[in-house]
Structure formats: structure tokens, C-alpha cells
Scaffold this motif. Structure first.
Motif, short mmCIF file in Angstrom:
data_model
loop_
_atom_site.label_atom_id
_atom_site.label_comp_id
_atom_site.label_asym_id
_atom_site.label_seq_id
_atom_site.Cartn_x
_atom_site.Cartn_y
_atom_site.Cartn_z
N GLU A 169 -31.63 9.94 -11.33
CA GLU A 169 -29.97 10.77 -11.22
C GLU A 169 -28.76 10.01 -9.61
OE1 GLU A 169 -28.06 14.64 -11.66
OE2 GLU A 169 -29.76 13.64 -12.38
N LEU A 171 -26.34 10.82 -7.65
CA LEU A 171 -25.23 11.85 -6.68
C LEU A 171 -23.94 11.34 -5.97
CD1 LEU A 171 -27.91 13.79 -5.27
CD2 LEU A 171 -26.78 14.10 -7.74
N ASP A 175 -18.65 14.25 -6.69
CA ASP A 175 -18.95 15.04 -7.95
C ASP A 175 -18.97 16.11 -7.17
OD1 ASP A 175 -20.18 13.32 -9.36
OD2 ASP A 175 -22.90 13.22 -8.16
N HIS A 182 -25.17 19.37 -4.49
CA HIS A 182 -26.43 18.16 -4.88
C HIS A 182 -27.66 18.94 -4.13
CE1 HIS A 182 -23.03 15.08 -5.48
NE2 HIS A 182 -22.76 14.44 -4.93
N GLU A 184 -28.08 22.03 -4.83
CA GLU A 184 -29.09 22.94 -5.84
C GLU A 184 -30.06 22.17 -6.56
OE1 GLU A 184 -29.56 26.04 -6.04
OE2 GLU A 184 -28.73 25.88 -4.12
N THR A 185 -28.59 20.65 -7.51
CA THR A 185 -29.25 19.98 -8.67
C THR A 185 -30.40 19.42 -7.48
OG1 THR A 185 -27.16 18.97 -9.30
CG2 THR A 185 -28.81 17.43 -9.01
#
Length: 206
Positions: A169, A171, A175, A182, A184-185
Motif C-alpha cells: 500500500e 498512502l 488521496d 489513511h 481508516e485504511t
């Protein structure tokens, strides 16, 4: 299930550390008994310098030092390895690269036989990579930076040892809902960490 989460950022107030905390929270919420150990390389004072002792261990002329044996044992205890790091010069910080240089040794991560045949010894390991960049998505796409990072890190390091990179991933500030999105991701990755590995295994076996 247990995860070792390695973070390499000198500032505990950084987004890297916030992402790490939310990831660990997601892992704790993912199921009874699931846990995460956070290895803060800066706070722990890990020495990334590759020395003559490390060369001797690589050549199998001497055992690895006690600090490296301890790091290898931490990985051996984990069902998943997660690396969280800021992107420095289109790669990982020197501290984290030095951790890999010293910990992923010949004889433990891979085996170079006398006939030059390579044995990949980390086929059981599931790896999750979370890189935090400072440029926007268009910059990474235009110059092929993310692809170069995946070749260098996902394939060049972990593929060489046989480990499966389940998550890779990136970030970025461009985004949506940066930086809260981020976090929450990261929490979502933590919740799905062990399921993601199982789903990949099932797909590879199909």
C-alpha cells in the motif's frame, strides 16, 4: 494470530506512527487472541550499520550477533510481518533498510549452497508493506516510482527470500480525506490482515 509491526520513523508524532497505532488497533479488533507487537526501530535503538561481524555471519564463518538473533526470533514468532515507513528518496529509510540488511541473513532468510543454488527459506512468511509518501499520485505514476519500489522491495527483497507480499500500500497526500482516510485504511488493513493472507493462499492454490 500474531503480527510483528516494524515502524521506522524518528518522530513518534508522525503519520507513520499514527498509521502503525491504527493498524495495531485493527489487528486487535480482528478476532479473539489476535495481537500485534510493535517494533519501533528508533526507540529501540537498533543499529543499522552492516559490520565485519555481519559479513562473517553472511559467509557462515560466525553465528549472527545476539541482537540479530533476537530480531529473527521475533519474526519467527509472527504469523505476519508488517513494515510501516515513510518514503525517503523513493525507497525506505536507511534505518529500515539496515534492519533488513542485517536481519535477513544467509542461512535464515535464504540459503546459498555451494552449487550457487538458492533456497528460499521464508516461504511461510506473509508480508504487508505500508509506505507513506510525500508526493502526489500523478508524480508516482508519471515517473514509475511505485513500480520501481515494488520491484526493489516486494520482489527484490521478499521475493528473493520466498516471502509472500500480501499487501503493498502507498498512502499519499493526494488521496481522499488525507490524513484521516489513511488512518481508516490502516485500521481496515489491520482488521483484514490475517484473512487477506488466507484469501491469497486460497487463490494461489486454485
Amino acid at each position: 494470530m500474531h503480527a510483528l509491526v516494524v515502524v521506522a520513523h524518528p518522530d513518534p508524532r508522525s503519520l507513520s506512527h499514527s498509521v502503525t497505532a491504527h493498524l495495531a488497533e485493527g489487528i486487535a479488533l480482528s478476532g479473539p487472541g489476535n495481537s500485534a507487537e510493535i517494533a519501533d526501530l528508533t526507540a529501540e535503538g537498533f543499529d543499522p550499520r552492516f559490520t565485519t561481524a555481519d559479513i562473517a555471519a553472511h559467509l557462515r564463518e560466525a553465528p549472527v550477533s545476539a541482537d540479530i538473533a533476537a530480531e529473527q526470533a521475533r519474526i519467527d514468532r509472527a504469523d505476519a510481518l508488517v513494515l510501516v515507513y515513510p518514503v525517503y528518496w523513493w525507497s525506505m529509510p536507511g534505518l529500515l533498510k539496515g534492519w533488513i540488511d542485517r536481519v535477513f541473513t544467509n542461512g535464515w532468510a535464504y540459503e546459498e549452497g555451494p552449487d550457487a543454488k538458492l533456497e528460499k527459506k521464508l516461504r511461510h512468511l506473509r508480508v504487508h508493506l505500508i509506505a507513506i509518501g510525500g508526493a502526489d499520485q500523478r508524480t508516482y505514476a508519471r515517473h514509475g516510482y511505485f513500480g520501481a519500489m515494488k520491484t526493489q522491495i516486494d520482489h527484490g527483497i521478499f521475493g528473493y527470500c520466498g516471502a509472500s507480499v500480501v499487501t503493498s500500500e502507498l498512502l499519499l497526500p493526494s488521496d481522499a480525506q488525507f490524513p484521516a482516510g489513511h488512518l481508516e485504511t490502516a485500521r481496515a488493513i489491520g482488521r483484514d490482515l490475517f484473512n487477506a493472507g488466507k484469501l491469497r493462499e486460497a487463490a494461489e492454490a486454485a
